[in-house]
Design a protein around this motif. Structure first.
Motif, PDB file in Angstrom:
ATOM      1  N   ARG A   1      37.139  38.563  37.564  1.00 18.11           N
ATOM      2  CA  ARG A   1      36.744  37.993  38.826  1.00 18.11           C
ATOM      3  C   ARG A   1      37.021  38.568  40.072  1.00 18.11           C
ATOM      4  NH1 ARG A   1      37.114  31.868  38.090  1.00 18.11           N
ATOM      5  NH2 ARG A   1      36.541  31.455  35.707  1.00 18.11           N
TER       6      ARG A   1
ATOM      7  N   ILE B   1      38.055  37.451  43.915  1.00 18.60           N
ATOM      8  CA  ILE B   1      38.293  36.245  44.484  1.00 18.60           C
ATOM      9  C   ILE B   1      38.535  36.336  45.702  1.00 18.60           C
ATOM     10  CG2 ILE B   1      39.934  34.275  44.455  1.00 18.60           C
ATOM     11  CD1 ILE B   1      40.488  35.193  41.261  1.00 18.60           C
TER      12      ILE B   1
ATOM     13  N   THR C   1      32.948  36.686  43.052  1.00 24.17           N
ATOM     14  CA  THR C   1      32.747  35.443  41.905  1.00 24.17           C
ATOM     15  C   THR C   1      33.062  34.058  42.256  1.00 24.17           C
ATOM     16  OG1 THR C   1      34.508  35.717  40.728  1.00 24.17           O
ATOM     17  CG2 THR C   1      32.388  37.050  39.954  1.00 24.17           C
ATOM     18  N   ASP C   2      34.351  34.265  43.075  1.00 23.40           N
ATOM     19  CA  ASP C   2      34.986  32.744  43.587  1.00 23.40           C
ATOM     20  C   ASP C   2      35.484  33.079  45.162  1.00 23.40           C
ATOM     21  OD1 ASP C   2      35.416  31.193  40.886  1.00 23.40           O
ATOM     22  OD2 ASP C   2      35.733  33.546  40.470  1.00 23.40           O
TER      23      ASP C   2
END
Length: 304
Positions: free
Chosen positions: A22, A24, A64-65
């Motif tokens: 990820r 973030i 991704t987030d």
């Protein structure tokens, strides 16, 4: 990577965390303190804001987030941004696959609700309610107070990220609520990035300052690496607060600039001094707001 915070020259508590699977981005917003001591942001600070905004846009594309702890203008892109905030329009078309995590809309204030709806509409994205949830390496808190626990309309969401280490992002908690700090300690973090108390505000009582100090000590005794910034660094007294906290706890308590191995740039705290050292021509801010290239170039050059 801490992208934006007061010790880095801008208002905010934006960071970018990379795990194995990820990327973030947390609190991708910037503000400069629109008016302090009857002065608009100095061009030097505006240049720092432009630099932070550029990095946020890059990180947005790589993420991704994305986590939005709350919808104050120094933590999220805005559809109605002032000239010194991140305009959500600059993100249109970027990264359609990204997941955007927010608080439960039931806990939004009216202003936050309008901002959330406007952001979702302009970016054509769905905001995912995350309070109390887990997703991959991320755990999200329920609503915790934005400062003291006496205004249910003002709450934020904290984020815990665990991989090889545990990182906690605790935006705008101000260390004023004991239960919030207890939750952070319960999460057993190795590193915490938190918003410290707004000691620059005269309305902060002695009892509140003592409570924030007590909770800062609790964090320092429980966590190896503590980074305190945001409201705390809106005055130079914040640096003395950190120095004394480090001395009394035996821990090296950092601000964001320290963590990033950068010079401390308390540009909002130093606004009057900047105006004295580098006077700003009449009409400069109006020119900047309307996009005149001369003003934008001068802002960049002031930061070189």
């Amino acid at each position: 990577e801490i992208i934006g915070a007061e010790s880095l020259g801008v208002r905010g508590l934006c960071c970018f965390v990379e795990t194995r699977e990820r990327n973030i981005l947390i609190d991708p917003g910037v503000a400069l303190g629109y008016m302090r001591r009857k002065l608009l942001p100095h061009p030097v600070q505006i240049a720092a804001g432009e630099k932070a905004q550029k990095r946020i846009i890059e990180a947005w594309s790589e993420s991704t987030d994305i986590v939005l702890s709350h919808f104050h203008g120094d933590h999220v892109p805005l559809a109605d941004a002032n000239p010194y905030q991140l305009d959500a329009g600059r993100l249109i078309g970027l990264n359609h696959e990204v997941r955007i995590w927010t608080r439960d809309p039931a806990h939004f204030s009216l202003v936050e609700q309008k901002r959330a709806e406007a952001l979702a509409a302009i970016l054509h994205v769905r905001l995912i309610s995350a309070e109390g949830e887990e997703h991959g390496p991320m755990t999200f808190s329920g609503p915790v107070p934005h400062g003291q626990a006496n205004n249910p309309a003002e709450t934020v969401m904290m984020t815990r990220i665990e991989e090889d280490e545990v990182f906690v992002h605790a935006s705008d908690i101000q260390l004023l609520d004991d239960e919030t700090v207890s939750l952070i300690i319960h999460w057993k973090p190795d590193i915490v990035l938190a918003g410290g108390p707004p000691i620059y505000l005269s309305r902060l009582s002695e009892d509140q300052i003592k409570r924030a100090w007590h909770n800062a000590e609790r964090l320092c005794h429980a966590v190896d690496r503590v980074i305190l910034d945001h409201h705390l660094m809106r005055s130079r007294e914040g640096l003395e607060w950190l120095k004394r906290l480090s001395s009394e706890t035996g821990k090296s308590v950092m601000c964001a600039a320290d963590f990033m191995n950068k010079s401390r740039l308390l540009l909002e705290a130093d606004r009057e001094r900047l105006y004295e050292r580098m006077p700003v021509p009449h009409g400069w801010h109006e020119d900047y707001a309307t996009g005149k290239t001369e003003s934008r170039r001068e802002a960049r050059e002031s930061n070189e």
